[in-house]
Design an enzyme around this catalytic site. Structure first.
Site, PDB file in Angstrom:
ATOM      1  N   ASP A 104     -15.276   9.925  -6.029  1.00  0.00           N
ATOM      2  CA  ASP A 104     -13.970   9.442  -6.091  1.00  0.00           C
ATOM      3  C   ASP A 104     -13.544   8.218  -7.065  1.00  0.00           C
ATOM      4  O   ASP A 104     -13.776   8.806  -8.279  1.00  0.00           O
ATOM      5  CB  ASP A 104     -13.865   8.742  -4.579  1.00  0.00           C
ATOM      6  CG  ASP A 104     -12.311   8.609  -4.165  1.00  0.00           C
ATOM      7  OD1 ASP A 104     -11.613   9.517  -3.749  1.00  0.00           O
ATOM      8  OD2 ASP A 104     -11.975   7.340  -4.149  1.00  0.00           O
ATOM      9  N   ARG A 105     -13.102   7.237  -6.677  1.00  0.00           N
ATOM     10  CA  ARG A 105     -12.907   6.485  -7.869  1.00  0.00           C
ATOM     11  C   ARG A 105     -13.928   5.812  -8.489  1.00  0.00           C
ATOM     12  O   ARG A 105     -13.890   5.649  -9.826  1.00  0.00           O
ATOM     13  CB  ARG A 105     -12.058   4.962  -7.282  1.00  0.00           C
ATOM     14  CG  ARG A 105     -10.834   5.128  -6.402  1.00  0.00           C
ATOM     15  CD  ARG A 105      -9.489   6.159  -7.142  1.00  0.00           C
ATOM     16  NE  ARG A 105      -9.126   5.309  -7.869  1.00  0.00           N
ATOM     17  CZ  ARG A 105      -7.860   5.703  -8.757  1.00  0.00           C
ATOM     18  NH1 ARG A 105      -7.396   7.130  -8.436  1.00  0.00           N
ATOM     19  NH2 ARG A 105      -7.314   4.883  -9.584  1.00  0.00           N
ATOM     20  N   HIS A 149      -0.863   9.587  -2.278  1.00  0.00           N
ATOM     21  CA  HIS A 149      -1.106   8.205  -2.273  1.00  0.00           C
ATOM     22  C   HIS A 149      -1.401   7.630  -3.785  1.00  0.00           C
ATOM     23  O   HIS A 149      -1.255   6.256  -3.870  1.00  0.00           O
ATOM     24  CB  HIS A 149      -2.221   8.036  -1.259  1.00  0.00           C
ATOM     25  CG  HIS A 149      -3.673   8.580  -1.732  1.00  0.00           C
ATOM     26  ND1 HIS A 149      -4.010   9.810  -1.735  1.00  0.00           N
ATOM     27  CD2 HIS A 149      -4.637   8.039  -2.573  1.00  0.00           C
ATOM     28  CE1 HIS A 149      -5.020  10.230  -2.190  1.00  0.00           C
ATOM     29  NE2 HIS A 149      -5.556   8.913  -2.790  1.00  0.00           N
ATOM     30  N   TRP A 150      -1.855   8.463  -4.573  1.00  0.00           N
ATOM     31  CA  TRP A 150      -1.948   7.907  -5.888  1.00  0.00           C
ATOM     32  C   TRP A 150      -0.691   7.241  -6.526  1.00  0.00           C
ATOM     33  O   TRP A 150      -0.874   6.202  -7.062  1.00  0.00           O
ATOM     34  CB  TRP A 150      -2.331   9.145  -6.804  1.00  0.00           C
ATOM     35  CG  TRP A 150      -3.815   9.427  -7.029  1.00  0.00           C
ATOM     36  CD1 TRP A 150      -4.578   9.579  -5.767  1.00  0.00           C
ATOM     37  CD2 TRP A 150      -4.289  10.030  -8.278  1.00  0.00           C
ATOM     38  NE1 TRP A 150      -6.001  10.006  -6.343  1.00  0.00           N
ATOM     39  CE2 TRP A 150      -5.661  10.352  -7.866  1.00  0.00           C
ATOM     40  CE3 TRP A 150      -4.168  10.069  -9.547  1.00  0.00           C
ATOM     41  CZ2 TRP A 150      -6.510  10.995  -8.696  1.00  0.00           C
ATOM     42  CZ3 TRP A 150      -4.884  10.584 -10.336  1.00  0.00           C
ATOM     43  CH2 TRP A 150      -6.309  11.012 -10.217  1.00  0.00           C
ATOM     44  N   TYR A 199      -5.634   1.536  -8.577  1.00  0.00           N
ATOM     45  CA  TYR A 199      -4.733   2.775  -8.550  1.00  0.00           C
ATOM     46  C   TYR A 199      -3.430   2.639  -9.629  1.00  0.00           C
ATOM     47  O   TYR A 199      -2.992   3.556 -10.470  1.00  0.00           O
ATOM     48  CB  TYR A 199      -3.978   3.374  -7.334  1.00  0.00           C
ATOM     49  CG  TYR A 199      -4.897   4.007  -6.668  1.00  0.00           C
ATOM     50  CD1 TYR A 199      -5.187   5.435  -6.473  1.00  0.00           C
ATOM     51  CD2 TYR A 199      -5.883   3.343  -5.691  1.00  0.00           C
ATOM     52  CE1 TYR A 199      -5.850   6.221  -5.712  1.00  0.00           C
ATOM     53  CE2 TYR A 199      -6.738   4.164  -5.088  1.00  0.00           C
ATOM     54  CZ  TYR A 199      -6.830   5.676  -5.017  1.00  0.00           C
ATOM     55  OH  TYR A 199      -7.773   6.115  -4.278  1.00  0.00           O
ATOM     56  N   HIS A 261     -14.574  15.264   2.351  1.00  0.00           N
ATOM     57  CA  HIS A 261     -14.582  14.369   1.003  1.00  0.00           C
ATOM     58  C   HIS A 261     -15.689  13.384   0.867  1.00  0.00           C
ATOM     59  O   HIS A 261     -16.167  13.151  -0.168  1.00  0.00           O
ATOM     60  CB  HIS A 261     -13.296  13.613   1.086  1.00  0.00           C
ATOM     61  CG  HIS A 261     -12.925  13.060  -0.384  1.00  0.00           C
ATOM     62  ND1 HIS A 261     -13.110  13.373  -1.555  1.00  0.00           N
ATOM     63  CD2 HIS A 261     -12.877  11.583  -0.590  1.00  0.00           C
ATOM     64  CE1 HIS A 261     -12.731  12.344  -2.382  1.00  0.00           C
ATOM     65  NE2 HIS A 261     -12.799  11.187  -1.865  1.00  0.00           N
TER      66      HIS A 261
END
Length: 281
Positions: A104-105, A149-150, A199, A261
């Site tokens: 993910d991030r 949400h980004w 973000y 995820h």
């Protein structure tokens, strides 16, 4: 949890990272995503530690790592700054060259490590993500509907923090299967702010850095694994997401993981097998 691992807080210059580390053998760093902490690796890390020295930090701003200022341009939470943290961390632990896996991030931090510090990264695993610049270049209504949400977390006109802090449990919807520590982290307003800054950096400097690397033809040269969750939306959004990584990496192989995820929590056995295969290349 993490039997045989040490737990430390290590000053890396611009931040102090909380980190668990253990095992022996060639080193590998595991980087979590949003809104997790290093605890997401609690089943994968001990399995890899039989053959590797495994290092699992909380990224700056996340969990119980420190929260440096973001700066006016949010570069304090840019992936270049986070990658530099990891280079400094590993040097403090005595490792000049290491493998890195990010989810993910964390996959953006891992990618930035491989591009900015190719001499220190021996192997790269990017999990459930394509480069930020590539994702935003392909953003359409379908992407916006699923990944809105980004843009909510990343904008500043109406900051997301008050909405999230009003009811973190409802916002994140973390179930009972998520370790208590990870549920507790989202109740810290400083952590929520730092995660939003992650973000905000993504929509600004991180995208610009990706685009500049793409224009310059910079490529990842170490052996690379791209793994994606079959019950996530990588294939729906990108068709063949592995094809995107082939535009960035010279030696990349792809592995689907049967999970949602959070693959490290939902199918740690399959992920560990995939990582071991990469690390033996």
């Amino acid at each position: 949890m993490f039997d045989g691992f040490a737990l430390d807080h290590i000053d890396v210059g611009a931040a102090t990272l909380r980190v668990r580390h253990g095992g022996s053998g060639p080193p590998v760093v595991l980087l979590h995503g949003h809104p997790r902490t290093h605890v997401t690796w609690q089943q994968v890390a001990p399995a890899l530690a039989a053959e590797h020295t495994v290092v699992c930090p909380d990224l700056r701003g996340y969990g119980r790592s420190s929260k440096p200022p973001a700066g006016d341009d949010f570069s304090g939470y840019g992936k270049r700054a986070m990658a530099a943290d990891i280079v400094a961390l590993m040097a403090r632990l005595g490792h000049e060259r290491f493998a890195v896996a990010g989810h993910d991030r964390g996959c953006y931090v891992a990618m930035r490590l491989a591009l900015d510090h190719p001499g220190v990264v021996s192997h790269l695993a990017v999990l459930d993500g394509v480069p930020i610049g590539e994702a935003l270049a392909r953003a359409d209504a379908r992407f916006a509907a699923r990944w809105w949400h980004w843009f909510f977390l990343g904008q500043t006109a109406k900051p997301a923090e008050p909405v999230i802090n009003a009811d973190p449990h409802a916002w994140y919807g973390l179930g009972d299967a998520v370790p208590p520590e990870e549920r507790e982290a989202i109740y810290d307003p400083a952590t929520v702010h730092a995660m939003c800054c992650d973000y905000r950096a993504g929509l600004r400097g991180d995208r610009a850095t990706d685009d500049a690397d793409r224009a310059a033809g910079r490529r990842i040269t170490c052996p690379t694994l791209f793994a994606w969750s079959t019950r996530d939306d990588m294939e729906e959004l990108y068709g063949d997401p592995l094809a995107i990584w082939r535009e960035w990496a010279d030696d990349v192989q792809g592995v689907p993981i049967e999970s949602g995820h959070h693959m490290a929590e939902e199918n740690p056995q399959a992920l560990t097998t995939a990582l071991r295969a990469l690390l033996r290349r």
